[in-house]
Design an enzyme around this catalytic site. Sequence first.
Site, PDB file in Angstrom:
ATOM      1  N   GLU A  49       0.848  -1.191   0.000  1.00 18.02           N
ATOM      2  CA  GLU A  49       0.000   0.000   0.000  1.00 18.02           C
ATOM      3  C   GLU A  49       0.887   1.245   0.000  1.00 18.02           C
ATOM      4  O   GLU A  49       1.933   1.279   0.633  1.00 18.02           O
ATOM      5  CB  GLU A  49      -0.885  -0.004   1.244  1.00 18.02           C
ATOM      6  CG  GLU A  49      -1.823   1.192   1.361  1.00 18.02           C
ATOM      7  CD  GLU A  49      -2.620   1.191   2.653  1.00 18.02           C
ATOM      8  OE1 GLU A  49      -3.711   1.781   2.670  1.00 18.02           O
ATOM      9  OE2 GLU A  49      -2.150   0.597   3.656  1.00 18.02           O
ATOM     10  N   LYS A  88      -9.661   1.427  -2.385  1.00 17.90           N
ATOM     11  CA  LYS A  88      -9.858   0.912  -1.034  1.00 17.90           C
ATOM     12  C   LYS A  88     -11.267   1.190  -0.530  1.00 17.90           C
ATOM     13  O   LYS A  88     -11.723   2.332  -0.511  1.00 17.90           O
ATOM     14  CB  LYS A  88      -8.825   1.537  -0.101  1.00 17.90           C
ATOM     15  CG  LYS A  88      -8.771   0.956   1.297  1.00 17.90           C
ATOM     16  CD  LYS A  88      -7.629   1.620   2.076  1.00 17.90           C
ATOM     17  CE  LYS A  88      -7.457   1.042   3.464  1.00 17.90           C
ATOM     18  NZ  LYS A  88      -6.315   1.686   4.169  1.00 17.90           N
ATOM     19  N   CYS A 118      -5.113  -3.269   2.898  1.00 16.91           N
ATOM     20  CA  CYS A 118      -4.869  -3.003   4.319  1.00 16.91           C
ATOM     21  C   CYS A 118      -6.114  -3.197   5.196  1.00 16.91           C
ATOM     22  O   CYS A 118      -6.509  -4.319   5.458  1.00 16.91           O
ATOM     23  CB  CYS A 118      -4.277  -1.608   4.480  1.00 16.91           C
ATOM     24  SG  CYS A 118      -3.369  -1.366   6.037  1.00 16.91           S
TER      25      CYS A 118
END
Length: 277
Positions: free
Chosen positions: A40, A115, A156
């Site tokens: 990331e 995300k 994440c």
Amino acid sequence: MKASLLQMTSGIDPAANARVIAEGVAQAAAEGSAMLFTPEMSGLLDGNRARAAEHVVAQQEDRVLAATREAAAKHGIWVHLGSLAVKAPEAGCDKFLNRGFVIDASGEIRASYDKLHLFDVDLATGESWRESNTYCRGERAIVVDTPIGRLGLAICYDMRFPDLFRALSDAGATALAVPAAFTRPTGQAHWHLLLRARAVEAAAFVIAAAQTGTHEDGRATYGHSLVIDPWGEILLDMGEEAGLGSAEIDLARVEDVRSRVPVLRHRRPIPPVETFV
């Protein structure tokens, strides 16, 4: 086939980060990997919003993305560029998007993913994070066919939401990419636990390239880039050192595990919850 992970300590200079990625692409290709995975925020990790904003542009103008595509084409290897901060006003976002890219061996972008879940938390250590102040959340779940099988994309904090991984495996994902810049406190508590759980629940490989060490902006990340097989066994744990690591991805292992414990076939819609008091 072999998958490589580039564990990075990305800083505030995108050009320097791009050089590290390009070198990782070349090394992974030289070692015979089918695909390289990066963390990331590979291109820029900077908690100073004003300073970071000077480098955040639309994806077609992003130099890190361009350099990664060029390196992938030069060395003939697929790359999952874990994520970059990009501007995307055409998507209705007046902030930034945390966007990952799957790039094929000719340098073409095969898929991108924004995300879904934003990290807005206050930790016991005193660390406070508000991703929603800077980023818009994504709106789509993504799978893409790659040399290591059908790959489901996450980033994440997404790893804490098993419904996403159920949707990805229901869509045929046999591997799950989870690039991250995990904090040390949450990493020590939950990184291995959550990723092994996601692998077992989906009966799929999990490939999690991570940021590590102390960064130029002062933050510290956990490292421990992982490859986990569908049974939950850890095939690679890179510890805390930046660099390249690799693991073999045997897709027959997916079928073997799913035949022994056929969790995907046993899934069913959950009925409404009844509450008794």
